[in-house]
Design an enzyme around this catalytic site. Sequence first.
Site, PDB file in Angstrom:
ATOM      1  N   GLU A 269       9.734  -0.655   8.886  1.00 10.50           N
ATOM      2  CA  GLU A 269      11.168  -0.872   9.078  1.00 10.50           C
ATOM      3  C   GLU A 269      11.556  -1.231  10.503  1.00 10.50           C
ATOM      4  OE1 GLU A 269      10.339   3.645   9.345  1.00 10.50           O
ATOM      5  OE2 GLU A 269       9.623   1.954   8.169  1.00 10.50           O
ATOM      6  N   HIS A 293      13.586  -0.545   0.180  1.00 11.94           N
ATOM      7  CA  HIS A 293      13.189   0.654   0.930  1.00 11.94           C
ATOM      8  C   HIS A 293      13.341   0.414   2.438  1.00 11.94           C
ATOM      9  CE1 HIS A 293      10.766   4.344   1.624  1.00 11.94           C
ATOM     10  NE2 HIS A 293      10.308   3.674   2.671  1.00 11.94           N
ATOM     11  N   GLU A 294      12.821  -0.713   2.917  1.00 10.34           N
ATOM     12  CA  GLU A 294      12.876  -0.984   4.359  1.00 10.34           C
ATOM     13  C   GLU A 294      14.316  -1.220   4.826  1.00 10.34           C
ATOM     14  OE1 GLU A 294      10.236  -0.137   5.677  1.00 10.34           O
ATOM     15  OE2 GLU A 294       8.952  -0.307   3.915  1.00 10.34           O
ATOM     16  N   HIS A 297      16.032   2.041   5.408  1.00  9.62           N
ATOM     17  CA  HIS A 297      15.636   2.654   6.682  1.00  9.62           C
ATOM     18  C   HIS A 297      16.581   2.289   7.830  1.00  9.62           C
ATOM     19  CE1 HIS A 297      12.047   5.057   6.482  1.00  9.62           C
ATOM     20  NE2 HIS A 297      11.339   4.146   5.839  1.00  9.62           N
ATOM     21  N   GLU A 316      11.746   9.605   5.257  1.00 11.46           N
ATOM     22  CA  GLU A 316      11.243   8.937   4.052  1.00 11.46           C
ATOM     23  C   GLU A 316      11.876   9.434   2.750  1.00 11.46           C
ATOM     24  OE1 GLU A 316       9.844   6.278   4.217  1.00 11.46           O
ATOM     25  OE2 GLU A 316       8.904   6.197   6.186  1.00 11.46           O
ATOM     26  N   ASP A 374      -1.015  10.798  11.330  1.00 12.55           N
ATOM     27  CA  ASP A 374      -1.756   9.853  10.475  1.00 12.55           C
ATOM     28  C   ASP A 374      -2.539  10.603   9.393  1.00 12.55           C
ATOM     29  OD1 ASP A 374      -0.805   7.714  11.895  1.00 12.55           O
ATOM     30  OD2 ASP A 374      -2.628   7.409  13.065  1.00 12.55           O
ATOM     31  N   TYR A 382       8.010  11.303   0.880  1.00 16.59           N
ATOM     32  CA  TYR A 382       8.754  10.259   0.179  1.00 16.59           C
ATOM     33  C   TYR A 382       9.298  10.772  -1.153  1.00 16.59           C
ATOM     34  CZ  TYR A 382       6.377   6.842   3.277  1.00 16.59           C
ATOM     35  OH  TYR A 382       5.914   6.132   4.360  1.00 16.59           O
TER      36      TYR A 382
END
Length: 613
Positions: A269, A293-294, A297, A316, A374, A382
């Site tokens: 995003e 979705h993006e 954001h 998320e 990560d 999400y």
Amino acid sequence: MGRLGKVDPSSYSEPNRITTVHSSLKWIVDFQNTKLHGSVTHRFNVLENNLPAILLDVRNVTIKDVVILCDNKSIPINHFVSDPVDDIGAKLTLELPQGTDKGDLFVQIDYETSSTASGLQWLTPEQTLGKKHPYMFSQCQAIHARSILPCQDTPAVKFTYDALIEHPTELTTLMSALVQDKKEGKTSFKQDVPIPAYLLAIAIGKLVSRPLGPNSNVWAEEDIIAESAEEFSQTLQMLKTASDICGPYVWKQYDLLVMPPSFPFGGMENPCLTFVTPTIISGDKSLADVVAHEIAHSWTGNLVTNKNFEHFWLNEGFTVFVETKIVGRMQGRREQDFHMMRNLTELKECIRTQLANSLELTKLVVDLSNCGPDDAFSSVPYVKGSTFLRYVEDLVGGPEVFEPFLRSYLQKYAYKSVVTDDFKSSLYDYFSTTDKKDKLNEIDWNLWMNHEGMPPIIPKFDDTLANISKDLALLWSSKDIKELENNETIKQKISSHQLIDFLGKLIECEEIVNLNEKKIELLESTYNLKNSKNSEVQFRLMRLCIRAKLMDRINDIIAFANSNFRMKFCRPIYRDLGKWPEAKPIAITNFERVKDQMMAVCSHTIAKDLGLK
């Protein structure tokens, strides 16, 4: 590793003592040595008198010189790098003169990146579609901005930036900012809306664009620009729908950049310039919800941001929640609920496989004291997050009651960074004088935030569309080939989304009767899978081939794994292959051969999945 800082466990910076206000970047892009050379000038706001030093995050960055800029003078200051942590980074200490006052402080750092910076991907001409020019792109989320510039690499800090980039004249440079000026081999940019470091982004390649509407373009290599423009033709409608739900769009421009296949995520995003994977180009717009979705954001994540990645669900979970609302307004409530139910299928599979040995990461609020973001990355924030928000929305009376609160929350915390308690207090404050406040007392916050596993409560969804894929999965898992061939149910027409969900549910079945080459071939002929351009379909087909242990298909499976390095696809494929003794050596050999073509975040996690780290 322990917590690196009080505010953010993954950052040495001290935003409670000093914060970045603006950063000016000057970069020379060196394709030959795969490095950025140049400087960053940070304008800091010092929050306490006599601050002894500034602590910044770095990762494999070579510092050449550091000076304070004051009254047209440059004052050199002592600096050193210490306390490295594997796969996280190190601490850069900038020692300040005695008596440094509160307020503005300008510091210029001359440096160069490593040739293997974790936040940059350098592609040779052969790795691009056009085969003639090199390509470079960044991916800074979650904590890779520190490999591109010395900075306060925490979402607790937001800053504006400008940049001057020197690059090969034949290539186009784009950033997560608005273009200010273009000269031969030099492009300047400006981002006036404060952003966290992970939203800093750059891409350079032989790129062309097509307009999607006013203030919106799609960018890509020439070979895929036409199909990209067609695939994402609904972008402006999605943007308008998102604005109706969330409030005014503050970023001025909304462009899409279709990335090379090695891009590790579905989308990123980056403000003004969303990066998307080419794997969502299916020819029928069925995977374009990634763009929704993006777009979401732009409010949830970019405007209101998690203070650290322990509260990643605030980015998320909210974004998936808004994404499903965009789907609902454009395609109807039934599709919206099917979207959420499909997500739950994926979450169940994620908990069963990826997180089977680290159930603490299935909590909504996680502890990252001894784990990098990560390594913690999964579908939990999400899907569990968006399911929680839908539960709260239903509890207070539905969208017409909850959406005005959502807009007020986004307005209240715009340009700020938040933790879960900020959302909680905002929710209770908003409804404190209404007849809904007693309803909020039904929420078991400890159960939702701190307990492991699937969401404790699944909202009541319209399951009309989901039941069809559920019934098909039951049928294909419990019947043999002869029974299936004569069954009319399998011949009914289903949508791309139902096909994806059905194949996903089939993978989740504990037992599949006679899963062999013939059954896979019947699946392929019934649903025309061999001719499908849909990457989500192909991904699930490959996983079924692995489950059936079809060694004759191993070349197809490896080819799919090499066709893109989107972690959503390649991680489960490698995990599945790693559990198949005959195929594991082939998977490891292939991974070792191609890992240098992957971004660091992708190769790092797959190496762990395969037991190589």
